[in-house]
Each structure stands twice: as structure tokens, then as C-alpha cells.
Design an enzyme around this catalytic site. Sequence first.
Site, short mmCIF file in Angstrom:
data_model
loop_
_atom_site.label_atom_id
_atom_site.label_comp_id
_atom_site.label_asym_id
_atom_site.label_seq_id
_atom_site.Cartn_x
_atom_site.Cartn_y
_atom_site.Cartn_z
N TYR A 1 0.84 -1.20 0.00
CA TYR A 1 0.00 0.00 0.00
C TYR A 1 0.88 1.26 0.00
O TYR A 1 2.09 1.18 -0.18
CB TYR A 1 -0.97 -0.04 1.18
CG TYR A 1 -1.97 -1.17 1.10
CD1 TYR A 1 -2.60 -1.50 -0.11
CD2 TYR A 1 -2.27 -1.95 2.21
CE1 TYR A 1 -3.49 -2.54 -0.21
CE2 TYR A 1 -3.18 -3.01 2.12
CZ TYR A 1 -3.78 -3.30 0.91
OH TYR A 1 -4.67 -4.34 0.82
N ARG B 1 3.14 -0.90 11.22
CA ARG B 1 3.20 -2.22 10.59
C ARG B 1 4.02 -2.14 9.30
O ARG B 1 3.83 -1.20 8.50
CB ARG B 1 1.80 -2.73 10.27
CG ARG B 1 1.75 -4.04 9.46
CD ARG B 1 0.31 -4.42 9.18
NE ARG B 1 0.19 -5.48 8.19
CZ ARG B 1 0.16 -6.78 8.47
NH1 ARG B 1 0.27 -7.18 9.73
NH2 ARG B 1 0.04 -7.68 7.51
N GLY C 1 -3.86 -13.29 13.69
CA GLY C 1 -4.98 -12.72 12.96
C GLY C 1 -6.01 -13.69 12.41
O GLY C 1 -7.16 -13.72 12.84
#
Length: 275
Positions: A101, A148, A232
Site C-alpha cells: 500500500y 506495521r 490474525g
Amino acid sequence: MEKYHKSCSRGRRPYFYTTHACNVGRISHPDNTPHHRQPVAPSAIAPEVKMFTAEGMKDAPTPRAFSKDEINEVIQEFRTAASAAIEAGADGVEIHGANGYLIHQFLSENSNQRNDEYGSTIENGARFAIEVTKAVVDEIGADKTGFRLSPSSTLHDIEEGEFGPDVYRYLIAELEKLDLAYLHVMHVGNEPLLKDIRQIWSNPLLVNRAGRPLEKLTTDLDKDLADMVPVGTWALANPDFVERVKNNEPLNEAERSTFYGGGAEGYTNYPFLKK
């Protein structure tokens, strides 16, 4: 924004409820925006990936390169998003600098070919990530801010290049100065770099090895390469994950076809051991 739980040893409570602060940059499509806008990225380089749209999978288009003024605007958008998350009840914000991203695009050679102060050198490539983090810290505090990253990941057509590991060494050393609540690493196999990160970073370090088997869940803890281990997908599919692990019970399999589906299926319909 994605919300999820993580344990954080610096918090007063057993869980530290965080929400992602994320801008996807070139990993977008005009069909997914209300005004059919062209994606914006560090450089006008299209990723060789398909994007999900309401009309099916389509090629990701070539983005428009950010102007310097627009970069400053996006940094302020991260600040505003962080403030809104805390006001909405989150304990903290995790800045998403991973998975191909926007922040990751600034860090990577094949997506950032700028010749200004936001590209062309290790320090310039890391500048955007550092400025975003400083803005968020200034807004909500370092003790409510995590970061992150995913070194060496090629997700979403990212190629960090020869100097990728050095970019991370520099970036993490600069983030270390900000005394963040934690650093969250999606680890994909560069073991020497992970050891360097462990040496550079003094606050809680979360290490997520994607695809690892449950029996190796604590490997990085045992080797003192991590302070915490994110779980997760297991936690998503198993609302009573802790109980199942303690009692050596079988785990539910995650239904990946429902990920990001927008409904309850695949999120709230996984069974408990006990009704």
C-alpha cells in the site's frame, strides 16, 4: 479501516484495541470510488495486479504521481484519521506501512522513482513514512501509535530492490527515536534482517510469520526475536481461540472466500466449542 485486537504489554489493559490508518495508493481502481477518481501514488507506475470491482476483476490502472502539496495533504489526512479513531473509542492506531500500500510504495524501488526529497535515496524513500508517523504521534501520542511493515514482501507487485533491507534499517532506527507503542512485522523470510530489527527496536516487537503451523507459533518468542505473536486469521475463525489452544482442541478453518465480503458470513458465524 480494519479493526482488530492485539495484546500490548505497555497498556494497562490485557488488550490494546487498534484500528489501521491506511492509504492504498496505486492499489485502487476508479470504479471503486464515488467520483471515478484516478489512483494517486509516489510515481505514475501501474502495478501488474488485478483489482476487485463491482463488475469483476480488472487491471489496476496507471496512477497519477503525487505533487509535493498533495503529499503534505495526505500526511494531514493520516493525522485526522488517527484523531477520529481515538475519538471513536480505539485505544490506538496502527500505521499501515506494509502489503504494497501507499507507505510501502514510497519505500520500494519499482513504485517510487521520484527525484525529489521523497525518492532516489534511502533517506528520501523513508521520509514519507517518518513524516506520517510524526504527524500521528503529534496528534494522539506515541504510546497510542504502532507501525506495521512487511520487509521483502512482493505483495501487490512490490519490488523493494537491492537496497530494500537498508531502507528498513534506516526507517526503523528513525521510528525507534519516536518511542512508539510497538512495531508489527509481517515476516516473509529475511532472517538476518529480522535479527537486525530485533537489535534496533527496543519497544514491543510483534512478528507475524504468514502460514506458519500452530505448533511453531512461539518459535520467535523462544528465540527472543519477538515479544508478541499476532494470530490474525486464527483469531478471526476461532472466537474462542485461546480456549481451543489451551485444551488442544481443533481449530475452525478460515473461509478465505468471505474475506472483505462486507457481511456477517465469515466474520461472526464461526462456531464456538461451547454453544
